[in-house]
Design a protein around this motif. Structure first.
Motif, PDB file in Angstrom:
ATOM      1  N   TRP A 417      10.314  -0.836  -2.572  1.00 27.09           N
ATOM      2  CA  TRP A 417      11.537  -0.106  -2.217  1.00 27.09           C
ATOM      3  C   TRP A 417      11.179   1.210  -1.511  1.00 27.09           C
ATOM      4  CZ3 TRP A 417       9.273   0.205  -6.942  1.00 27.09           C
ATOM      5  CH2 TRP A 417       9.159   1.455  -7.549  1.00 27.09           C
ATOM      6  N   GLN A 418      12.161   1.756  -0.824  1.00 24.96           N
ATOM      7  CA  GLN A 418      12.007   3.048  -0.147  1.00 24.96           C
ATOM      8  C   GLN A 418      13.031   4.022  -0.718  1.00 24.96           C
ATOM      9  OE1 GLN A 418      12.041   2.937   4.131  1.00 24.96           O
ATOM     10  NE2 GLN A 418      12.015   5.163   4.347  1.00 24.96           N
ATOM     11  N   GLN A 419      12.552   5.253  -0.978  1.00 26.85           N
ATOM     12  CA  GLN A 419      13.430   6.290  -1.503  1.00 26.85           C
ATOM     13  C   GLN A 419      13.117   7.589  -0.786  1.00 26.85           C
ATOM     14  OE1 GLN A 419      13.407   6.575  -5.772  1.00 26.85           O
ATOM     15  NE2 GLN A 419      14.446   8.545  -5.796  1.00 26.85           N
ATOM     16  N   GLY A 420      14.026   8.018   0.054  1.00 26.22           N
ATOM     17  CA  GLY A 420      13.802   9.250   0.807  1.00 26.22           C
ATOM     18  C   GLY A 420      12.637   9.108   1.757  1.00 26.22           C
ATOM     19  N   LEU A 421      11.679  10.007   1.644  1.00 25.06           N
ATOM     20  CA  LEU A 421      10.517  10.027   2.535  1.00 25.06           C
ATOM     21  C   LEU A 421       9.315   9.301   1.936  1.00 25.06           C
ATOM     22  CD1 LEU A 421      10.742  13.746   3.750  1.00 25.06           C
ATOM     23  CD2 LEU A 421      11.561  11.688   4.914  1.00 25.06           C
ATOM     24  N   HIS A 422       9.573   8.450   0.928  1.00 26.75           N
ATOM     25  CA  HIS A 422       8.459   7.764   0.269  1.00 26.75           C
ATOM     26  C   HIS A 422       8.767   6.278   0.130  1.00 26.75           C
ATOM     27  CE1 HIS A 422       6.507  11.561  -0.808  1.00 26.75           C
ATOM     28  NE2 HIS A 422       7.726  12.005  -1.078  1.00 26.75           N
ATOM     29  N   VAL A 423       7.698   5.475   0.211  1.00 31.16           N
ATOM     30  CA  VAL A 423       7.779   4.034   0.002  1.00 31.16           C
ATOM     31  C   VAL A 423       6.969   3.707  -1.250  1.00 31.16           C
ATOM     32  CG1 VAL A 423       7.154   1.768   0.912  1.00 31.16           C
ATOM     33  CG2 VAL A 423       8.097   3.509   2.438  1.00 31.16           C
ATOM     34  N   TYR A 424       7.531   2.848  -2.110  1.00 30.83           N
ATOM     35  CA  TYR A 424       6.896   2.538  -3.385  1.00 30.83           C
ATOM     36  C   TYR A 424       6.649   1.041  -3.511  1.00 30.83           C
ATOM     37  CZ  TYR A 424       8.486   7.231  -4.631  1.00 30.83           C
ATOM     38  OH  TYR A 424       8.696   8.583  -4.649  1.00 30.83           O
ATOM     39  N   VAL A 425       5.485   0.723  -4.088  1.00 35.53           N
ATOM     40  CA  VAL A 425       5.153  -0.647  -4.475  1.00 35.53           C
ATOM     41  C   VAL A 425       4.708  -0.585  -5.927  1.00 35.53           C
ATOM     42  CG1 VAL A 425       3.675  -2.645  -4.085  1.00 35.53           C
ATOM     43  CG2 VAL A 425       4.427  -1.258  -2.133  1.00 35.53           C
ATOM     44  N   SER A 426       5.336  -1.398  -6.776  1.00 35.88           N
ATOM     45  CA  SER A 426       4.955  -1.379  -8.191  1.00 35.88           C
ATOM     46  C   SER A 426       4.593  -2.779  -8.653  1.00 35.88           C
ATOM     47  CB  SER A 426       6.094  -0.829  -9.057  1.00 35.88           C
ATOM     48  OG  SER A 426       7.181  -1.720  -9.099  1.00 35.88           O
ATOM     49  N   GLY A 476      -1.351   8.961   0.028  1.00 34.32           N
ATOM     50  CA  GLY A 476      -0.451   8.531  -1.030  1.00 34.32           C
ATOM     51  C   GLY A 476      -1.080   8.733  -2.386  1.00 34.32           C
ATOM     52  N   SER A 477      -0.559   8.013  -3.379  1.00 34.60           N
ATOM     53  CA  SER A 477      -1.076   8.155  -4.737  1.00 34.60           C
ATOM     54  C   SER A 477      -0.823   6.882  -5.514  1.00 34.60           C
ATOM     55  CB  SER A 477      -0.414   9.345  -5.449  1.00 34.60           C
ATOM     56  OG  SER A 477       0.988   9.105  -5.591  1.00 34.60           O
ATOM     57  N   ILE A 478      -1.503   6.771  -6.657  1.00 32.45           N
ATOM     58  CA  ILE A 478      -1.320   5.647  -7.569  1.00 32.45           C
ATOM     59  C   ILE A 478      -1.185   6.206  -8.973  1.00 32.45           C
ATOM     60  CG2 ILE A 478      -3.829   5.328  -7.787  1.00 32.45           C
ATOM     61  CD1 ILE A 478      -3.277   2.340  -8.254  1.00 32.45           C
ATOM     62  N   SER A 479      -0.288   5.626  -9.778  1.00 34.34           N
ATOM     63  CA  SER A 479      -0.067   6.102 -11.139  1.00 34.34           C
ATOM     64  C   SER A 479       0.130   4.921 -12.066  1.00 34.34           C
ATOM     65  CB  SER A 479       1.149   7.033 -11.203  1.00 34.34           C
ATOM     66  OG  SER A 479       2.317   6.357 -10.773  1.00 34.34           O
ATOM     67  N   ALA A 480      -0.082   5.167 -13.365  1.00 35.79           N
ATOM     68  CA  ALA A 480       0.074   4.119 -14.382  1.00 35.79           C
ATOM     69  C   ALA A 480       0.965   4.640 -15.489  1.00 35.79           C
ATOM     70  CB  ALA A 480      -1.283   3.706 -14.937  1.00 35.79           C
ATOM     71  N   ASN A 481       1.882   3.795 -15.965  1.00 33.80           N
ATOM     72  CA  ASN A 481       2.783   4.167 -17.050  1.00 33.80           C
ATOM     73  C   ASN A 481       3.042   2.955 -17.926  1.00 33.80           C
ATOM     74  OD1 ASN A 481       3.765   7.039 -16.431  1.00 33.80           O
ATOM     75  ND2 ASN A 481       4.098   5.987 -14.485  1.00 33.80           N
ATOM     76  N   ASN A 482       3.125   3.216 -19.226  1.00 35.89           N
ATOM     77  CA  ASN A 482       3.535   2.169 -20.156  1.00 35.89           C
ATOM     78  C   ASN A 482       5.062   2.100 -20.178  1.00 35.89           C
ATOM     79  OD1 ASN A 482       0.995   1.282 -21.076  1.00 35.89           O
ATOM     80  ND2 ASN A 482       0.819   3.084 -22.406  1.00 35.89           N
ATOM     81  N   LEU A 483       5.594   0.905 -20.257  1.00 37.12           N
ATOM     82  CA  LEU A 483       7.040   0.726 -20.319  1.00 37.12           C
ATOM     83  C   LEU A 483       7.536   0.965 -21.740  1.00 37.12           C
ATOM     84  CD1 LEU A 483       7.383  -2.455 -18.068  1.00 37.12           C
ATOM     85  CD2 LEU A 483       7.551  -0.051 -17.406  1.00 37.12           C
ATOM     86  N   SER A 484       8.798   1.324 -21.862  1.00 37.99           N
ATOM     87  CA  SER A 484       9.347   1.680 -23.170  1.00 37.99           C
ATOM     88  C   SER A 484       9.339   0.496 -24.133  1.00 37.99           C
ATOM     89  CB  SER A 484      10.770   2.216 -23.014  1.00 37.99           C
ATOM     90  OG  SER A 484      11.595   1.262 -22.351  1.00 37.99           O
ATOM     91  N   GLU A 485       9.575  -0.700 -23.622  1.00 37.89           N
ATOM     92  CA  GLU A 485       9.606  -1.865 -24.503  1.00 37.89           C
ATOM     93  C   GLU A 485       8.214  -2.484 -24.639  1.00 37.89           C
ATOM     94  OE1 GLU A 485      12.525  -4.507 -22.946  1.00 37.89           O
ATOM     95  OE2 GLU A 485      14.208  -3.174 -23.381  1.00 37.89           O
ATOM     96  N   GLU A 489       3.194  -0.520 -15.963  1.00 37.33           N
ATOM     97  CA  GLU A 489       3.589  -0.454 -14.556  1.00 37.33           C
ATOM     98  C   GLU A 489       2.576   0.383 -13.776  1.00 37.33           C
ATOM     99  OE1 GLU A 489       7.396   0.914 -11.785  1.00 37.33           O
ATOM    100  OE2 GLU A 489       6.959   1.979 -13.661  1.00 37.33           O
ATOM    101  N   PHE A 490       2.036  -0.183 -12.703  1.00 35.27           N
ATOM    102  CA  PHE A 490       1.212   0.547 -11.751  1.00 35.27           C
ATOM    103  C   PHE A 490       2.048   0.755 -10.485  1.00 35.27           C
ATOM    104  CE2 PHE A 490      -2.104  -0.798 -14.548  1.00 35.27           C
ATOM    105  CZ  PHE A 490      -3.060   0.215 -14.473  1.00 35.27           C
ATOM    106  N   LYS A 491       2.119   2.007 -10.030  1.00 39.39           N
ATOM    107  CA  LYS A 491       2.988   2.322  -8.894  1.00 39.39           C
ATOM    108  C   LYS A 491       2.181   2.944  -7.762  1.00 39.39           C
ATOM    109  CE  LYS A 491       6.912   4.289  -9.865  1.00 39.39           C
ATOM    110  NZ  LYS A 491       7.868   5.364 -10.254  1.00 39.39           N
ATOM    111  N   LEU A 492       2.341   2.375  -6.564  1.00 35.88           N
ATOM    112  CA  LEU A 492       1.720   2.914  -5.349  1.00 35.88           C
ATOM    113  C   LEU A 492       2.791   3.699  -4.594  1.00 35.88           C
ATOM    114  CD1 LEU A 492      -0.206  -0.247  -4.085  1.00 35.88           C
ATOM    115  CD2 LEU A 492      -1.028   1.519  -5.647  1.00 35.88           C
ATOM    116  N   GLU A 493       2.435   4.876  -4.122  1.00 35.08           N
ATOM    117  CA  GLU A 493       3.377   5.711  -3.373  1.00 35.08           C
ATOM    118  C   GLU A 493       2.785   6.019  -2.001  1.00 35.08           C
ATOM    119  OE1 GLU A 493       5.184  10.251  -3.459  1.00 35.08           O
ATOM    120  OE2 GLU A 493       4.571   9.314  -5.337  1.00 35.08           O
ATOM    121  N   PHE A 494       3.530   5.670  -0.935  1.00 38.02           N
ATOM    122  CA  PHE A 494       3.105   5.897   0.460  1.00 38.02           C
ATOM    123  C   PHE A 494       4.082   6.876   1.124  1.00 38.02           C
ATOM    124  CE2 PHE A 494       1.765   1.630  -0.666  1.00 38.02           C
ATOM    125  CZ  PHE A 494       0.485   1.526  -0.158  1.00 38.02           C
ATOM    126  N   PRO A 495       3.586   7.669   2.069  1.00 41.01           N
ATOM    127  CA  PRO A 495       4.531   8.433   2.886  1.00 41.01           C
ATOM    128  C   PRO A 495       5.243   7.494   3.868  1.00 41.01           C
ATOM    129  CG  PRO A 495       2.279   8.796   3.643  1.00 41.01           C
ATOM    130  CD  PRO A 495       2.188   7.967   2.395  1.00 41.01           C
TER     131      PRO A 495
END
Length: 496
Positions: A417-426, A476-485, A489-495
């Motif tokens: 998906w794209q949000q504002g000035l960033h594109v995300y792949v998760s 860009g950047s990459i981040s990792a988060n545990n889901l609440s349930e 989730e690993f998320k890639l962020e691109f300009p």
């Protein structure tokens, strides 16, 4: 490195650090305590000087009120016998000559008029004028047998003598003017016969945490010690610069020790990770080498060269293992190049919708029986410049990790998906997730989430580190988060 050995090394490192810190704090504390006591001695000396200044001021005030002022205000110029200055032996001629010379002197020394004004208004003699009252006015009286000491002596013979209270009051006014925070406490009378005791009294009062000052009375046999309170904050203010220096010194030392210790821990962990990496990569490299060696030995030693089909299958096996060996070594080398910015990416405008869809379909084709993967393809097309080879490797690595660590029947969802000035792949899975304490470390080189002494899942700890380097070179950047349930989730962020 075994855990108990690491703990022993930590203890050997921490012990001298703690000891040096303790010695430094002890030294600074002793130094500040010495500075505090020195300032206390200086304050006691200042009070002693101020007491003697107050005595001189008091004598001058008595001399002014009993001699100078009556002389200047005397109007009967025909009869000086009635002027009560000096002693009974002071003649009228002396009194007349004294008044004449006194007025002449004051005409040329106007500063004395300011001193007299301060005395008349019951204020303190200014510091700037104190030296003026020390000399000529008193000497002028001596010439005509008019002595300040004689005036005080006469006053003290009076049954209603209040000179001691006057001097005490004048001294306390000077103390209040110069040291506003100090307050006079009780007074203690002591015998003056013990000279040694008198000399030690001030030092003893300091040693016992008290601030005292010896006050000599007009009676030779007795003296008093006047104690002061509320001097702590005054002394602290005086050594404030030293306290600040001590705090800064301790603070910098603590910062240096903490920094050194954290650097040591980082280095120790890095050594452990490198050791694990060497162990893992040795194991991974040994497999293709051993397999190829076994195939070659079979060809050479078991006489199967006449069987072309079997020879061909063995050689094919050797080729596959050599390709695997080449892939492993290339991956390590490329990681080093990316880390040192020696490898330039080849970016090209890419339709991420089609790009990610192709990757997901490829994975699904090869792992149809062991993986459940979906791609949430947005309706709008998203195009950005990327290095397709490296980004494909990053996304495949994230999917492979979800497959390897997610357990049986793992489900994987890839979002774009794209949000504002960033594109995300998760990449999201429903596996056990990553322990919270390791979330910020999974992108470190050689790091692998600890699973005890056995590694059920093989790897070098380079995949996510490599992904972080690739994303950094894409700004860009990459981040990792545990889901609440459940899951991660690993998320890639691109300009965009």
């Amino acid at each position: 490195m075994p855990k108990d050995r690491l703990n022993r090394k930590k203890f050997r490192i921490i012990s001298p650090m703690v000891l040096s810190m303790f010695l430094l704090v002890t030294f600074v504390g002793y130094w500040l305590h010495s500075q505090y006591n020195n300032e206390k001695k200086n304050l006691q000396a200042d009070l002693s000087r101020l007491y003697h200044v107050s005595l001189n001021d008091g004598e001058f005030i008595f001399f002014y009120k009993n001699v100078v002022k009556p002389a200047l205000n005397y109007k009967d110029t025909t009869n000086y016998d009635k002027l009560k200055i000096g002693t009974e032996k002071t003649s009228a001629e002396f009194k007349k000559a004294y008044i004449k010379e006194l007025k002449t002197y004051l005409d040329t020394n106007q500063n004395y008029l300011n001193i007299f004004k301060a005395i008349d208004t019951n204020t303190l003699i200014p510091d700037s004028l104190r030296e003026e009252r020390q000399f000529e006015i008193l000497r002028l009286g001596y010439r005509y047998q008019i002595y300040p000491s004689q005036i005080l002596y006469t006053q003290r013979q009076n049954a209603n003598d209040t000179t001691s209270q006057f001097f005490r009051s004048l001294f306390l006014k000077n103390v209040e003017n110069k040291f506003p925070s100090l307050k006079a406490d009780r007074e203690e009378e002591i015998d003056r016969e013990d000279i040694e005791l008198l000399e030690k009294t001030n030092h003893e009062s300091l040693r016992r945490g008290r601030l005292g000052l010896i006050i000599y009375s007009h009676r030779y046999s007795k003296a008093k010690v006047m104690y002061f309170e509320n001097y702590f904050f005054h002394l602290i203010t005086e050594i404030l610069a030293q306290i600040a220096f001590g705090i800064v010194l301790i603070g910098l030392s603590v910062f240096a020790l903490v920094f050194a210790y954290r650097s040591y821990l980082t280095q120790a962990k890095l050594n452990m990770l490198r050791s694990d990496f060497v162990s893992n990569i040795t194991h991974e490299l040994k497999i293709p080498v051993s397999t190829a060696k076994a195939a070659m030995e079979a060809i050479l030693n078991y006489g199967i060269t006449d069987d072309k089909e079997k020879t061909k299958s063995y050689l094919k096996m050797v080729a596959l293992e050599m390709n695997r060996l080449d892939s492993l070594t290339s991956r390590v080398l490329e990681h080093s190049k990316l880390e040192s910015n020696q490898h330039l990416l080849r970016k090209e405008e890419t339709n991420l919708n089609e790009f990610i869809k192709r990757i997901v379909e490829s994975v699904e084709l090869f792992h149809a029986d062991t993986i459940n993967i979906k791609f949430m393809n947005p309706s709008e097309n998203i195009n950005i410049p990327i290095d397709q080879v490296y980004i494909e490797g990053v996304i495949r690595n994230l999917i492979e990790n979800s497959k390897k660590y997610g357990g049986k029947d793992v489900s994987i969802v890839v979002n774009l998906w794209q949000q504002g000035l960033h594109v995300y792949v998760s990449v999201i899975d429903n596996g056990p997730g990553i322990p919270k304490e390791y979330l910020n470390k999974v992108f470190d080189r050689f790091f692998r989430v600890p699973t005890g002494d056995q590694h059920n899942v093989k790897g070098f700890g380079l995949g996510l580190s490599f992904a972080a380097l690739v994303m950094k070179q894409h700004n860009g950047s990459i981040s990792a988060n545990n889901l609440s349930e459940k899951g991660c989730e690993f998320k890639l962020e691109f300009p965009a």
